[in-house]
Each structure stands twice: as structure tokens, then as C-alpha cells.
Scaffold this motif. Structure first.
Motif, PDB file in Angstrom:
ATOM      1  N   CYS A 172       0.876  -1.161   0.000  1.00  0.00           N
ATOM      2  CA  CYS A 172       0.000   0.000   0.000  1.00  0.00           C
ATOM      3  C   CYS A 172       0.915   1.213   0.000  1.00  0.00           C
ATOM      4  N   PHE A 173       0.470   2.250  -0.629  1.00  0.00           N
ATOM      5  CA  PHE A 173       1.287   3.464  -0.716  1.00  0.00           C
ATOM      6  C   PHE A 173       0.454   4.585  -0.124  1.00  0.00           C
ATOM      7  N   ASP A 174       0.541   4.728   1.171  1.00  0.00           N
ATOM      8  CA  ASP A 174      -0.342   5.676   1.844  1.00  0.00           C
ATOM      9  C   ASP A 174       0.305   6.209   3.117  1.00  0.00           C
ATOM     10  N   SER A 175       1.622   6.392   3.059  1.00  0.00           N
ATOM     11  CA  SER A 175       2.303   6.909   4.233  1.00  0.00           C
ATOM     12  C   SER A 175       2.980   8.222   3.833  1.00  0.00           C
ATOM     13  N   THR A 176       2.957   9.190   4.743  1.00  0.00           N
ATOM     14  CA  THR A 176       3.548  10.495   4.420  1.00  0.00           C
ATOM     15  C   THR A 176       5.070  10.437   4.599  1.00  0.00           C
ATOM     16  N   GLY A 177       5.716  11.521   4.268  1.00  0.00           N
ATOM     17  CA  GLY A 177       7.165  11.575   4.414  1.00  0.00           C
ATOM     18  C   GLY A 177       7.860  11.103   3.161  1.00  0.00           C
ATOM     19  N   PRO A 178       9.175  11.370   3.085  1.00  0.00           N
ATOM     20  CA  PRO A 178       9.916  11.033   1.866  1.00  0.00           C
ATOM     21  C   PRO A 178       9.966   9.531   1.580  1.00  0.00           C
ATOM     22  N   LEU A 179      10.171   9.214   0.318  1.00  0.00           N
ATOM     23  CA  LEU A 179      10.254   7.809  -0.081  1.00  0.00           C
ATOM     24  C   LEU A 179      11.328   7.089   0.726  1.00  0.00           C
ATOM     25  N   GLY A 180      11.065   5.851   1.021  1.00  0.00           N
ATOM     26  CA  GLY A 180      11.988   5.064   1.830  1.00  0.00           C
ATOM     27  C   GLY A 180      11.313   4.628   3.126  1.00  0.00           C
ATOM     28  N   GLY A 181      10.299   5.390   3.556  1.00  0.00           N
ATOM     29  CA  GLY A 181       9.564   5.024   4.766  1.00  0.00           C
ATOM     30  C   GLY A 181       8.797   3.724   4.562  1.00  0.00           C
ATOM     31  N   MET A 182       8.937   2.805   5.496  1.00  0.00           N
ATOM     32  CA  MET A 182       8.227   1.520   5.444  1.00  0.00           C
ATOM     33  C   MET A 182       7.586   1.322   6.813  1.00  0.00           C
ATOM     34  N   VAL A 183       6.268   1.229   6.838  1.00  0.00           N
ATOM     35  CA  VAL A 183       5.582   1.048   8.123  1.00  0.00           C
ATOM     36  C   VAL A 183       5.660  -0.432   8.494  1.00  0.00           C
ATOM     37  N   VAL A 184       6.549  -0.751   9.413  1.00  0.00           N
ATOM     38  CA  VAL A 184       6.766  -2.162   9.739  1.00  0.00           C
ATOM     39  C   VAL A 184       6.033  -2.587  10.999  1.00  0.00           C
ATOM     40  N   LYS A 185       5.587  -1.608  11.781  1.00  0.00           N
ATOM     41  CA  LYS A 185       4.982  -1.969  13.053  1.00  0.00           C
ATOM     42  C   LYS A 185       3.788  -1.078  13.336  1.00  0.00           C
ATOM     43  N   SER A 186       2.718  -1.681  13.753  1.00  0.00           N
ATOM     44  CA  SER A 186       1.516  -0.924  14.067  1.00  0.00           C
ATOM     45  C   SER A 186       0.824  -1.595  15.249  1.00  0.00           C
ATOM     46  N   PRO A 187       0.222  -0.803  16.137  1.00  0.00           N
ATOM     47  CA  PRO A 187      -0.439  -1.421  17.292  1.00  0.00           C
ATOM     48  C   PRO A 187      -1.800  -2.016  16.923  1.00  0.00           C
ATOM     49  N   SER A 188      -2.289  -2.890  17.792  1.00  0.00           N
ATOM     50  CA  SER A 188      -3.682  -3.337  17.692  1.00  0.00           C
ATOM     51  C   SER A 188      -4.535  -2.299  18.399  1.00  0.00           C
ATOM     52  N   GLN A 189      -5.765  -2.177  17.945  1.00  0.00           N
ATOM     53  CA  GLN A 189      -6.650  -1.187  18.571  1.00  0.00           C
ATOM     54  C   GLN A 189      -8.038  -1.741  18.794  1.00  0.00           C
ATOM     55  N   LYS A 190      -8.575  -1.442  19.957  1.00  0.00           N
ATOM     56  CA  LYS A 190      -9.977  -1.784  20.239  1.00  0.00           C
ATOM     57  C   LYS A 190     -10.682  -0.527  20.696  1.00  0.00           C
ATOM     58  N   THR A 191     -11.936  -0.393  20.324  1.00  0.00           N
ATOM     59  CA  THR A 191     -12.722   0.702  20.896  1.00  0.00           C
ATOM     60  C   THR A 191     -13.667   0.126  21.949  1.00  0.00           C
ATOM     61  N   VAL A 192     -13.935   0.947  22.960  1.00  0.00           N
ATOM     62  CA  VAL A 192     -14.785   0.536  24.085  1.00  0.00           C
ATOM     63  C   VAL A 192     -15.899   1.566  24.197  1.00  0.00           C
ATOM     64  N   ARG A 193     -17.118   1.069  24.349  1.00  0.00           N
ATOM     65  CA  ARG A 193     -18.258   1.969  24.465  1.00  0.00           C
ATOM     66  C   ARG A 193     -19.131   1.471  25.604  1.00  0.00           C
ATOM     67  N   ALA A 194     -19.621   2.371  26.419  1.00  0.00           N
ATOM     68  CA  ALA A 194     -20.521   1.962  27.502  1.00  0.00           C
ATOM     69  C   ALA A 194     -21.703   2.908  27.541  1.00  0.00           C
TER      70      ALA A 194
END
Ligand SMILES: [Zn+2]
Length: 382
Positions: A172-194
Motif C-alpha cells: 500500500c502506498f499511503d504513508s507520508t514523508g519522503p520515499l523510503g519510509g516503510m511502516v513495519v509496526k503498528s499497534p492493535s486497537q480496540k474501541t470501548v463503548r458503555a
């Protein structure tokens, strides 16, 4: 600069820049991608390729769905998916993109957001596919997935079917910043609603008959550990909504928030702690509560030894661009594709100041994107 100058400049800058300018002139905020998708479909069909489209998102039945296109392999190797999103964030009412090419940079030229996010990826992808077809550049199979509704919560990606895709991995090509950036790590996310449900009563006449949902919600939030929990984990309550009048004990109050972590177990622990605080507060205040937890996306760690990482690193090095592994705190289509089973890497495009009227991209970055795509195609070849 007059529109005439832009055309001249674009012509001199070549077909990729012209294509990019054409694309950004077509407004396509999330949910209104019909025109831009028709443009892309015609362009690909003009090459003799088959183009498919999934159903549009439910609340925009008149708009477009995701675009799929496959180039059958002409060589051995790893088939790859190339992906970008065709929608943009919405611009100020009535503002239309009027791109200006000046000094090697393309800017919006109006109060409208340029839309380099993510058309600075869509244009090179389409342009490279055109080159592959016209110049018969050998490849190991390429699948395009151009999504809709990315800015509206990765909705196109969530609706996308990955079944039947032959790709061994995706980019996917959807990251900002100069070419060369590779998103190798991302957190898991949960939403909580009450949603707290108490009993309303007149606050001055019979407060003892009431059960305050706002008091329960406030207690729940106060009981929670929020903010930065540890080096890998964060949590937030971003919404609290309840009450109608100052003289009424409120019977309804909703809170909503999220937790993120690079460690699945820590995320589970944080979410259960938030749920415990909610249940505790409801019990103490004597109100009912309904909770909902949604898995927004699964994190990933795609570094050395993973196919998309290795291919991208080699492609970047071949171009003399230093690979820059980065960690992101947010989600992109990549998180959804990985959740659906396709290892994918999100790469930097070179767009800057995205989601603002000051967004821009350099002609050089567009050209380097073209080089990067061709290098990836070459690396994927056996
Ligand atoms: Zn984007």
C-alpha cells in the motif's frame, strides 16, 4: 499561473504528472468516488484489462465500490498486490481542486485539499501499469486494489474481499514523508463503548428517586488508568455524552474510548481494566450498563524476513534510497488487509501536509514512485 501554463508545465513534466493533475482535478471525497473510479476504470479498460468493482458502501449507494484489476503473470516469481485509496478528505464547502505546478512542486492553488493523499500513489500505479502493458515489461502477476472510503474509517478495505486474490503479498502506498519510509509496526486497537442507563428524577424535588447515569460514567472514567500506560500501550476516553437539563437527574450517559498496544496481551489487559471500571461504577451508582468492544484493527510487526519487507528493502536499495522502517500509531488499509490474511507493507509516497489545503507533492517524488513501483515489480520476479 494560468490554467494554460499548468497544461504546458504538465506536458513538459510528462505523462505521469499529467495523469496526476487530471486525477486531482476530479473531486472524490469519501463516499463520492464515482467519477474518479469511472476515470480509472476507463483508463485500465483502454489497456485491454478486465476491471471489477465491488458494491458501493451502504450509505453511499450512488457512489463507487473498490476497484479490482489483475494483470496475469508473464514471468515466474511472487504475484503482488498494489493498493492505494481513491478517496480524499472532504474540502471546504464549494472549494474545488485547482492544482498548480510551480518550481517542481504541485500544490492545491485553492482552499481545496490537493488530494495527493492518496492520488500521488494512484497516478503512478496506473501509469506503471500502462508502461508494463505497452512496453511488455515482464512481471510475476499484479493485482490492483484501489479502495474507496479510506478516510471515512478504512471502510472500503473493510468491505474488500481478498478471496481469490493470487498475491503473495501486497504494497500500500499511503504513508507520508519522503520515499523510503516503510511502516513495519503498528499497534492493535480496540474501541470501548458503555451506555449507562439510570433513572431520571427531579433534581430539586426528589433526587433520592433518581439514579444518575452521568455520575456512574464520571466514576467509571475516574477509575480508569488512561493516557500512556506503558511504552507499548495507550488508552483514552474521547467521548462522554449525557444529560438534558440542570434540574433533572440524568438517566442516560454514554462514554466511548479506545486502547492501543503493540502487545496483544497488554491490550486485552487494558481493555478488561476499562470494562471492570465501568462495571464497578455502574454497581456503585446503582445503574445498568451495556458495553461494547470492537476490534478496530490488529497490529503487526513486519520486519526482516517477511516477504513484503524484503522485496521493498531490495527495491529501495536498488534505487539508492535508504529504507526507513517506521512504527505507526494509527491504522491504514494495510491493517485491514493483514487482518484478512495478506501480508502487506505501507510505504511512504512523499506527500506532505496531508489533510490540509497546504498539502503538496514534488514532481520528483511522483517520478521516484514510478521508479519504486517498477523496482518492486522487478524484485518480485523470480
Ligand atoms: Zn491516505
Amino acid at each position: 499561473m494560468s490554467p494554460h501554463d499548468i497544461e504546458e508545465g504538465a506536458g513538459a513534466a510528462g505523462p505521469l504528472v499529467s495523469l496526476f493533475l487530471e486525477l486531482v482535478r476530479i473531486p472524490s471525497p469519501s463516499g463520492f468516488e464515482r467519477e474518479v473510479m469511472d476515470f480509472l476504470t476507463n483508463r485500465l479498460r483502454g489497456l485491454g484489462l478486465e476491471v471489477g468493482e465491488s458494491a458501493p458502501l451502504e450509505d453511499h449507494p450512488g457512489s463507487a465500490g473498490n476497484l479490482y484489476c489483475r494483470l496475469p503473470a508473464t514471468s515466474s516469481g511472487f504475484p503482488i498486490m498494489l493498493s492505494a485509496h481513491a478517496d480524499t478528505v472532504a474540502s471546504e464547502e464549494g472549494a474545488l481542486p485547482h492544482p498548480v505546478l510551480e518550481g517542481g512542486f504541485i500544490r492545491s492553488g485553492s482552499r481545496a485539499v490537493l488530494g495527493a493523499d492518496d492520488k500521488a500513489a494512484v497516478a503512478p500505479i496506473i501509469h506503471v501499469v500502462e508502461r508494463i502493458v505497452h512496453e511488455q515489461i515482464p512481471h510475476a502477476g499484479i493485482e490492483l486494489l484501489i479502495t474507496v472510503g479510506e478516510e471515512g474509517g478504512l471502510r472500503g478495505a473493510k468491505a474488500a474481499s481478498m478471496e481469490g486474490m493470487a498475491a503473495a503479498c501486497g504494497f500500500c502506498f499511503d504513508s507520508t514523508g519522503p520515499l523510503g519510509g516503510m511502516v513495519v509496526k503498528s499497534p492493535s486497537q480496540k474501541t470501548v463503548r458503555a451506555a449507562f442507563a439510570g433513572t431520571s428524577a427531579h433534581a430539586g424535588v426528589a433526587p433520592e428517586e433518581g439514579r444518575s447515569a452521568v455520575a456512574a460514567a464520571a466514576r467509571a472514567v475516574a477509575e480508569m488508568r488512561l493516557g500512556r500506560i506503558d511504552g507499548e500501550t495507550t488508552a483514552n476516553i474521547g467521548i462522554i455524552r449525557g444529560g438534558e437539563a440542570v434540574n433533572v437527574v440524568p438517566d442516560r450517559c454514554v462514554i466511548a474510548g479506545e486502547a492501543r498496544s503493540h502487545d496483544r496481551e497488554k491490550l486485552e489487559n487494558q481493555v478488561s481494566a476499562m470494562l471492570d471500571a465501568i462495571t464497578f461504577a455502574a454497581t456503585v451508582e446503582g445503574v445498568d450498563v451495556e458495553t461494547q468492544v470492537v476490534d478496530e484493527f490488529h497490529g503487526f510487526d513486519l520486519s526482516e524476513g517477511n516477504l513484503p519487507y524484503d522485496l521493498a528493502r531490495r527495491a529501495l536499495e536498488r534505487l539508492g534510497i535508504e529504507p526507513r522502517p517506521v512504527t505507526t500509531g494509527g491504522g491504514s488499509d494495510v491493517n485491514v488487509f493483514i487482518l484478512k490474511g495478506l501480508p502487506c507493507l505501507n510505504l511512504s509516497v512523499g506527500m506532505e501536509k496531508v489533510h490540509t489545503p497546504d498539502e503538496y507533492i514534488s514532481v520528483e517524488a511522483l517520478r521516484r514512485m514510478e521508479d519504486l513501483l517498477l523496482a518492486l515489480v522487478e524484485e518480485a520476479r523470480g
